[in-house]
Design a protein around this motif. Structure first.
Motif, PDB file in Angstrom:
ATOM      1  N   LEU A 174      33.410  59.531  18.044  1.00 34.90           N
ATOM      2  CA  LEU A 174      33.379  58.043  18.115  1.00 34.90           C
ATOM      3  C   LEU A 174      33.264  58.044  17.405  1.00 34.90           C
ATOM      4  O   LEU A 174      33.752  56.668  17.314  1.00 34.90           O
ATOM      5  N   ALA A 215      36.108  54.840  16.775  1.00 36.69           N
ATOM      6  CA  ALA A 215      36.021  53.700  15.081  1.00 36.69           C
ATOM      7  C   ALA A 215      36.800  53.456  14.451  1.00 36.69           C
ATOM      8  O   ALA A 215      37.613  52.359  14.172  1.00 36.69           O
ATOM      9  N   LYS A 266      28.839  50.597  17.422  1.00 35.14           N
ATOM     10  CA  LYS A 266      29.279  51.756  17.755  1.00 35.14           C
ATOM     11  C   LYS A 266      28.200  52.753  18.443  1.00 35.14           C
ATOM     12  O   LYS A 266      27.381  52.211  17.779  1.00 35.14           O
TER      13      LYS A 266
END
Ligand code: TRP
Ligand code: MN
Length: 461
Positions: free
Chosen positions: A87, A91, A104
């Protein structure tokens, strides 16, 4: 909030409730949960609402992702670390491409329940209750395993607490340090085209950081370089669990009720009827919430839902998560965007390119094609560009593990090798490489938007 109580949902028709045999046990579990400490703090949820207001206005971009369904068996530090790491990589790619802050949010630390299309599953003439996620029962197709067990709600609380604890440690404890960007690569991603692209990007960021370092901004003296805000979310499906963790904010003036099982909850496409329990519960909590919109969403119904869920028309309160399917995204999304834009109601728009693109492979595995997923994302951006509305974010089902559940992508997972590492407890997830590939695609689309915007500004001035 007029006529709302934390348990007012109980008077409404409700879908997707497990059938427990021992209701006393359910009540005692609810009681136990209601005296446990909250998992998140109201102020954090309020901060996320501010971030989501930026998303709605195009000042930030939302990245929401994680397992379709978390499972008890896969609840361990390595899995949490790997999901977090992918993630963050995504990002970084998105932040770089869009030059916007990326918000996030994990589908993590609470995503343990699943709505099902049928209450029963039949295999070889044997009918058992459907698997509804580890929060309810066990996936094994056996009598005992499929019996809904209320004790599991307590296990979900415990597991969510420990996941959240680790995520907080990662987010603030050095794992998110931008100067360590190069070290974030997962072993099996290396060698792929995505890994090379990621390394190039990391080098560019390193140069920028070296420049800033020379100017006196280092990870030691600048928390923004070292830390990140990381939020959690799940589908608010089991309302008795949510109710038990709903708490009154005692610290600020606002004094609202907050779901404290996660920062954000969303309502699924199957439980969003306006006069039913899930909408009743959601309308009263002050968290930022999401509403899944599938191809059957009617524009007028949607407007009424928005008014009910966000009566004060606050930016950041409501994010619509569109999951139309690649073939229908343009046709289905446009009337919704048109209606919402005309109404003046403020919402964020997020694209879930997963749930409208699930197909059954000839081998019987549920899968999703990277091409369809990408086509839906492109379609989502296309409609927004045409309508001059804000494509605010993306919502993915993904994992940091090297699974073979979705087909296509740089690793060329194909239908024949789906069986190799098919581990999902529900829907097929993107693996780490596929996730990165998508992040690059979305970053390109965002960069294009930025260029178009710059051109428009030049044209006007
Ligand atoms: N604090 C900023 C942010 O969260 C920058 C940042 C630090 C960051 N670590 C990160 C961005 C990791 C993406 C991934 O956006
Ligand atoms: Mn799913």
């Amino acid at each position: 909030m007029i006529d709302w109580k934390i348990d007012s949902w109980r008077k409404f028709p409700i879908k997707q409730v497990p059938e427990y045999s021992d209701m006393d046990k359910v009540a005692s579990v609810e009681k136990e949960l209601s005296i446990r400490p909250p998992l998140v703090f109201a102020e954090e949820a309020r901060r996320l609402r501010k971030r989501m207001a930026d998303v709605a206005e195009g000042k930030a971009f939302l990245l929401q992702g994680g397992d379709c369904a978390e499972s008890f068996a896969e609840h361990n530090a390595n899995n949490i670390r790997d999901s977090f790491r992918v993630l963050l990589q995504m990002a970084v790619v998105l932040t770089f491409g869009s030059a916007l802050p990326v918000i996030k949010i994990g589908r993590l630390a609470g995503q343990y329940s699943k709505p099902r299309s049928s209450p029963f599953e039949v295999i070889n003439d044997v009918s058992l209750p459907s698997y509804r996620g580890d929060m309810v029962n066990d996936m094994a197709f056996e009598d005992k395993a499929r019996e809904p067990n209320p004790e599991r709600l307590l296990q979900v609380y415990d597991k969510s607490a420990s996941t959240l604890n680790l995520l907080r440690a990662f987010a603030g404890g050095g794992m998110a340090d931008l100067t360590k960007l190069h070290e974030w690569n997962l072993e099996f991603v290396s060698g792929t085209n995505e890994a090379i692209k990621y390394k190039e990007l990391a080098s560019q960021i390193t140069s920028a950081l070296e420049f800033m370092n020379a100017c006196g901004m280092t990870p030691e003296n600048t928390a923004q370089l070292r830390e990140t805000e990381f939020y959690t979310s799940h589908e608010g499906l089991l309302l008795n669990y949510e109710e038990a963790l709903t708490r009154k904010d005692t610290i600020t003036e606002e004094k609202g009720w907050f779901a404290t099982s996660a920062h954000m909850l969303w309502v699924g496409d199957r439980t969003r009827s306006i006069d039913e329990a899930h909408i009743e519960y959601m309308r009263g909590i002050a968290n930022p919430i999401g509403l899944k919109c599938g191809p059957s969403t009617d524009p007028d119904d949607l407007l009424r839902l928005i008014e009910k869920l966000n009566p004060l028309n606050q930016a950041g309160r409501l994010t619509l998560i569109a999951r139309m399917g690649s073939a229908d995204v343009y046709k289905k999304l446009k009337p919704l965007l048109t209606a919402v834009k005309k109404s003046g109601l403020i919402v964020g728009w997020c694209c879930d390119p997963m749930h409208g693109n699930t197909v059954k492979a000839s081998s019987g595995f549920k899968t999703r094609k990277m091409d369809d997923i990408m086509a839906e994302v492109r379609g989502f951006f296309e409609v927004h560009n045409e309508m001059h509305t804000v494509p605010g974010g993306v919502h993915f089902e993904m994992t940091g593990q090297n699974v073979t559940e979705c087909v296509g992508g740089v690793y060329e997972v194909n239908e024949a090798n789906l069986a190799d590492r098919y581990h999902t407890h529900c829907d097929p997830r993107l693996n780490a490489t596929q996730s990165l590939e998508l992040a690059f695609l979305v970053a390109d689309l965002l960069a294009e938007n930025r260029t178009n915007l710059a051109k428009k500004i030049v044209a006007v001035s």
